[in-house]
Design an enzyme around this catalytic site. Structure first.
Site, mmCIF file in Angstrom:
data_model
loop_
_atom_site.group_PDB
_atom_site.id
_atom_site.type_symbol
_atom_site.label_atom_id
_atom_site.label_comp_id
_atom_site.label_asym_id
_atom_site.label_seq_id
_atom_site.Cartn_x
_atom_site.Cartn_y
_atom_site.Cartn_z
ATOM 1 N N ARG A 25 -48.746 57.120 -6.702
ATOM 2 C CA ARG A 25 -49.829 57.481 -5.775
ATOM 3 C C ARG A 25 -50.365 58.834 -6.187
ATOM 4 O O ARG A 25 -49.662 59.846 -6.114
ATOM 5 C CB ARG A 25 -49.327 57.503 -4.334
ATOM 6 C CG ARG A 25 -48.911 56.149 -3.815
ATOM 7 C CD ARG A 25 -50.076 55.199 -3.816
ATOM 8 N NE ARG A 25 -49.746 53.916 -3.215
ATOM 9 C CZ ARG A 25 -50.590 52.916 -3.135
ATOM 10 N NH1 ARG A 25 -51.803 53.033 -3.636
ATOM 11 N NH2 ARG A 25 -50.218 51.786 -2.588
ATOM 12 N N ALA A 37 -48.544 46.042 0.436
ATOM 13 C CA ALA A 37 -49.601 46.406 1.376
ATOM 14 C C ALA A 37 -50.945 46.396 0.675
ATOM 15 O O ALA A 37 -51.015 46.476 -0.556
ATOM 16 C CB ALA A 37 -49.324 47.787 1.969
ATOM 17 N N GLU A 54 -51.400 39.817 -0.307
ATOM 18 C CA GLU A 54 -50.727 40.994 -0.850
ATOM 19 C C GLU A 54 -49.309 40.683 -1.311
ATOM 20 O O GLU A 54 -48.876 41.154 -2.360
ATOM 21 C CB GLU A 54 -50.723 42.136 0.171
ATOM 22 C CG GLU A 54 -52.079 42.749 0.415
ATOM 23 C CD GLU A 54 -52.692 43.403 -0.815
ATOM 24 O OE1 GLU A 54 -51.940 43.874 -1.702
ATOM 25 O OE2 GLU A 54 -53.933 43.444 -0.900
ATOM 26 N N GLU A 58 -48.539 41.309 -5.214
ATOM 27 C CA GLU A 58 -47.668 42.423 -5.580
ATOM 28 C C GLU A 58 -46.234 42.004 -5.895
ATOM 29 O O GLU A 58 -45.526 42.737 -6.578
ATOM 30 C CB GLU A 58 -47.681 43.482 -4.475
ATOM 31 C CG GLU A 58 -49.038 44.153 -4.337
ATOM 32 C CD GLU A 58 -49.039 45.322 -3.371
ATOM 33 O OE1 GLU A 58 -47.984 45.645 -2.789
ATOM 34 O OE2 GLU A 58 -50.120 45.909 -3.204
ATOM 35 N N GLU A 104 -51.453 48.707 -10.085
ATOM 36 C CA GLU A 104 -50.387 47.741 -9.837
ATOM 37 C C GLU A 104 -49.667 47.301 -11.109
ATOM 38 O O GLU A 104 -48.679 46.583 -11.047
ATOM 39 C CB GLU A 104 -50.951 46.525 -9.106
ATOM 40 C CG GLU A 104 -51.467 46.879 -7.720
ATOM 41 C CD GLU A 104 -52.065 45.688 -6.992
ATOM 42 O OE1 GLU A 104 -52.371 44.679 -7.654
ATOM 43 O OE2 GLU A 104 -52.225 45.775 -5.775
#
Length: 169
Positions: A25, A37, A54, A58, A104
């Site tokens: 992040r 998320a 999601e 993910e 991702e």
């Protein structure tokens, strides 16, 4: 910040472990442990459909059982982001694996016992607000034999209110 809303998924396997995802992040310049998320950025998509998307994108997982774990405002002093957190159980591998790109592409997945994840929250080792709230809510719900869970398709008035779709009562 005007926000479209978001969903998150606490995936709980048959062994009582939760899925955590480590993702970089930029805002915190850190790889943070989170739960799956994402944004509510597809027109007309329900919260449940977004959560299912999601989890598939993910973690390459699907779930046969979906419940609503909790609703939160992530940062009501500066953002209209309403987050709906689902509990996904009866997990299976998704039939279609997703090609992860961008942020991702370097996701790291780890399964952690629910109680160990709660200990990590309380020790300050799991600091992602949504993940922390979800883990502690799951521990509380489990202690009540899951009686506090709500239907996955329950109305989401907080998101409608935040987006200016209706007035406060």
């Amino acid at each position: 910040v005007d926000h479209p809303g978001a969903v998150a998924v606490l995936a709980l396997d048959d062994a009582g472990r939760v899925l955590l995802i480590r993702q970089y992040r930029h805002a915190i310049a850190h790889r943070d442990w989170e739960i799956p998320a994402g944004l509510m950025d597809l027109p007309g998509e329900s919260g449940l459909a977004a959560a299912q998307r999601e989890l598939a994108e993910e973690a390459d997982l699907a779930a046969a059982r979906w419940d609503l774990l909790l609703d939160i405002w992530s940062s009501p002093g500066g953002s209209s982001e309403a987050v709906r957190v689902f509990l996904a159980r009866d997990l299976s591998e998704n039939e279609r694996a997703f090609e992860r790109q961008g942020e991702e592409a370097e996701l790291v997945l780890r399964w952690e016992p629910l109680d160990a994840a709660a200990d990590a929250v309380l020790a300050g080792d799991l600091q992602n607000a949504i993940a922390a709230a979800a883990v502690l809510a799951a521990v509380a719900a489990r202690s009540r034999d899951w009686a506090t869970l709500r239907p996955a398709e329950a109305p989401w008035p907080a998101r409608e209110l935040a987006r200016g779709r209706r007035s406060a009562q």
